[in-house]
Motif scaffolding. Structure first.
Motif, short mmCIF file in Angstrom:
data_model
loop_
_atom_site.label_atom_id
_atom_site.label_comp_id
_atom_site.label_asym_id
_atom_site.label_seq_id
_atom_site.Cartn_x
_atom_site.Cartn_y
_atom_site.Cartn_z
N UNK A 1 0.92 -1.34 0.19
CA UNK A 1 0.35 0.39 -0.22
C UNK A 1 0.67 1.51 -0.26
N UNK A 2 1.48 1.16 -0.92
CA UNK A 2 3.55 2.35 -1.11
C UNK A 2 4.08 2.24 0.07
N UNK A 3 3.80 2.19 1.10
CA UNK A 3 5.51 2.10 2.70
C UNK A 3 5.87 0.84 2.43
N UNK A 4 7.38 1.19 1.98
CA UNK A 4 8.33 0.76 1.76
C UNK A 4 8.26 -0.76 2.83
N UNK A 5 8.90 -2.09 3.08
CA UNK A 5 8.49 -2.86 3.37
C UNK A 5 9.91 -3.24 3.97
N UNK A 6 10.60 -2.93 2.37
CA UNK A 6 12.60 -3.84 2.60
C UNK A 6 12.76 -3.32 1.06
N UNK A 7 13.76 -2.42 1.11
CA UNK A 7 14.97 -2.26 0.14
C UNK A 7 16.42 -2.91 0.52
N UNK A 8 16.89 -3.27 -0.82
CA UNK A 8 18.35 -2.84 -0.92
C UNK A 8 19.21 -3.01 -2.16
N UNK A 9 20.00 -2.06 -2.22
CA UNK A 9 20.80 -1.75 -3.07
C UNK A 9 21.91 -3.12 -3.32
N UNK A 10 22.36 -3.78 -4.03
CA UNK A 10 22.80 -4.93 -4.67
C UNK A 10 23.22 -4.87 -5.70
N UNK A 11 25.17 -6.05 -5.99
CA UNK A 11 25.07 -5.98 -6.85
C UNK A 11 25.28 -7.92 -7.75
N UNK A 12 25.30 -7.80 -8.69
CA UNK A 12 24.77 -9.27 -9.25
C UNK A 12 25.92 -9.28 -10.34
N UNK A 13 26.32 -10.57 -10.85
CA UNK A 13 26.78 -10.58 -12.13
C UNK A 13 26.73 -12.08 -13.07
N UNK A 14 25.97 -11.27 -14.06
CA UNK A 14 25.31 -12.34 -14.94
C UNK A 14 26.55 -12.78 -16.34
N UNK A 15 25.53 -13.92 -16.48
CA UNK A 15 26.66 -14.89 -17.33
C UNK A 15 26.63 -14.80 -19.04
N UNK A 16 25.81 -14.17 -19.11
CA UNK A 16 25.30 -14.39 -20.54
C UNK A 16 24.59 -14.92 -20.84
N UNK A 17 23.40 -16.11 -20.44
CA UNK A 17 22.97 -16.50 -20.08
C UNK A 17 21.97 -16.60 -20.17
N UNK A 18 20.27 -17.00 -20.32
CA UNK A 18 19.37 -16.55 -19.94
C UNK A 18 19.03 -17.32 -18.91
N UNK A 19 19.40 -17.40 -17.55
CA UNK A 19 19.59 -17.79 -16.43
C UNK A 19 18.70 -17.05 -15.65
N UNK A 20 18.35 -17.13 -14.70
CA UNK A 20 17.91 -15.76 -14.03
C UNK A 20 18.92 -15.81 -12.73
N UNK A 21 18.75 -14.93 -12.29
CA UNK A 21 20.37 -13.96 -11.13
C UNK A 21 19.32 -13.92 -9.52
N UNK A 22 19.60 -14.45 -8.34
CA UNK A 22 18.87 -13.72 -7.39
C UNK A 22 19.42 -13.26 -6.61
N UNK A 23 19.33 -11.98 -6.48
CA UNK A 23 18.61 -10.93 -6.00
C UNK A 23 18.35 -11.20 -4.25
N UNK A 24 19.15 -11.25 -3.22
CA UNK A 24 17.91 -11.08 -1.88
C UNK A 24 18.48 -10.22 -0.81
N UNK A 25 16.89 -9.67 0.11
CA UNK A 25 17.14 -8.50 0.41
C UNK A 25 17.79 -9.26 2.25
N UNK A 26 17.77 -8.20 3.24
CA UNK A 26 18.97 -8.69 4.12
C UNK A 26 17.94 -9.44 4.84
N UNK A 27 17.23 -9.95 5.06
CA UNK A 27 16.10 -10.42 5.26
C UNK A 27 14.54 -10.77 5.01
N UNK A 28 14.02 -11.82 4.94
CA UNK A 28 12.56 -12.47 4.00
C UNK A 28 11.53 -11.05 4.96
#
Length: 452
Positions: A361-388
């Protein structure tokens, strides 16, 4: 009801306003009866026998028996020496409400005792438990409220209370929260308020989703609180004393070596021999035998909700330029969002910076700035919050990502509005926050990573 049923910090929170009204009405009826009973003691025997007429249902009459000497056939002496309270009870009423009381009074090992001593429970807690059993409609209202208000902040305390009140469904809900959000639950103030039996059950838990150093620190925090409860100085020796054998439930050998060396080894809680043996366990080819479990916890296996049936890439698409890709989703049962699965570069390996966010409802519950590396494939790459993040059913949440990368990326297509993942159903709809083209049919944020 909070002041009436649960007056101390360690007890469960109050119910909704309707439940409060029910409780107040029940309390008023009890007071009314007690006043009537006092008057009747000075009246004729016939008048004394007419109190049932004030309460037309059996449920109301049983409720009147709460903490009432009339027809009491057992008494509980509750509380530690010097702070006891003698509480009247009615075996039949309590046995009907609880299998524990039934076994105590009518089971094969039942003893015919007129007075039962319970030194390890505070009187207000015991009265709350008795009222819970005697007033079933109030009990159901309490459980319903607790299940909807359950969070990592109160899950450990409610776990202890749910076992006391024999509510297996609530117990299971508590475990779901504790497992998925273990680090938040262990760091909560409520964790320090649990009893030793609940502490041991948590430390034994195979599916705790937490680093072992967090488990160790939580146990020390609990030990300090327990020292205060036992009027002991919170010294290292006393902390070890109150932990007892529970310390061996902490899987110290599974810590990262740096965590052990900088934390547990220097805490003073371990003996010199234990510290030396664990160091040898980390470093020596021939490892010593340990009293501590050396097998890592299994934790929880993350699940993935994939909302696209295919993915593609084309020239000049997909670009970002700091714009937001967003989608809304809802679930039909409580889950915990750990993060997202994102696409990567369609032009070879590349690194991306992602700002991920979850809103309700417009209120932020969690956010994070994170870097990830992709290998050029069509796979997905996981990025996680600090806590579930705990997600409640039947409410739409907004998942967003702002990606920064020079390369064009893959994008999803043939999106689905509804996806079944195990026992959880996800529904998706477009988000007004999306300014970079992502929607239900195609775009980014192909996966939600969750625990259930």
């Amino acid at each position: 009801m909070a002041a009436e049923l649960y007056p101390t910090k360690k007890l469960v929170p109050s119910t909704s306003a309707s439940s409060t009204a029910t409780s107040s009405s029940s309390s008023s009826s009890i007071q009314q009866y007690q006043q009537q009973n006092q008057t009747n003691n000075n009246s004729s025997n016939q008048s004394c026998c007419n109190w049932q007429g004030l309460y037309p249902t059996i449920r109301e009459r049983n409720s009147v028996m709460f903490n009432n000497e009339t027809m009491a056939d057992v008494h509980f002496v509750v509380g530690p020496p010097g702070g006891t309270q003698r509480v009247p009870g009615h075996k039949y009423v309590l046995a009907v409400g609880s299998s524990v009381f039934h076994a105590m009074f009518y089971g094969e090992l039942a003893e015919d005792q007129e007075e039962i001593r319970i030194p390890d429970v505070e009187p207000p807690s015991f009265l709350a438990m008795m009222k819970y059993y005697i007033v079933p409609h109030l009990a159901r209202a309490c459980v319903n409220f607790l299940e909807t208000s359950l969070s990592a902040k109160n899950a450990c305390v409610l776990l202890s209370q749910s076992c006391l009140f024999e509510e297996p469904d609530l117990t299971q809900r508590c475990w779901e929260v504790i497992d998925a959000q273990a680090e938040l639950a262990l760091r909560s103030e409520g964790f320090c308020d649990i009893d030793s039996q609940t502490l041991e059950s948590i430390l034994k838990r195979e599916t705790l989703n937490a680093k072992e150093m967090v488990v160790f620190e939580a146990a020390l925090n609990w030990a300090e609180a327990e020292c205060q409860r036992q009027d002991l100085s919170p010294t290292i020796e006393n902390k070890r004393l109150v932990l007892g054998k529970a310390i061996y439930l902490i899987r110290i050998p599974t810590m990262v070596l740096e965590d052990f060396a900088d934390g547990a080894a220097q805490s003073g809680v371990l003996t010199l021999n234990e510290t030396n043996d664990i160091f040898l366990w980390f470093t020596a080819a021939k490892k010593p035998e340990l009293l501590f479990c050396s097998k890592p916890r299994k934790g929880l296996a993350p699940q993935r909700c994939h909302r696209f049936q295919s993915c593609a890439y084309r020239s000049n698409q997909w670009r970002y330029r700091g714009r937001c890709d967003s989608i809304q989703f809802a679930v039909d049962k409580r889950v915990f969002i750990a993060g997202f699965g994102l696409y990567g570069s369609s032009c070879g390996s590349a690194e991306y910076s992602a700002k991920i966010e979850l809103k309700r409802q417009g209120v932020s519950m969690a956010q994070r700035i994170i870097k990830y590396f992709s290998d050029g494939s069509s796979s997905t790459f996981p990025v996680s919050f600090d806590y579930p993040v705990q997600i409640e059913p039947d409410t739409f949440y907004t998942a967003s990502v702002v990606l920064d990368g020079n390369e064009l990326s893959y994008f999803g297509q043939e999106g689905m509005t509804e996806v079944q993942c195990g026992k959880v159903t996800f529904q998706f709809q477009c988000s007004s926050d999306s300014t970079n083209g992502t929607g239900v049919q195609g775009g980014q944020i192909p996966e939600l990573v969750f625990y259930a």
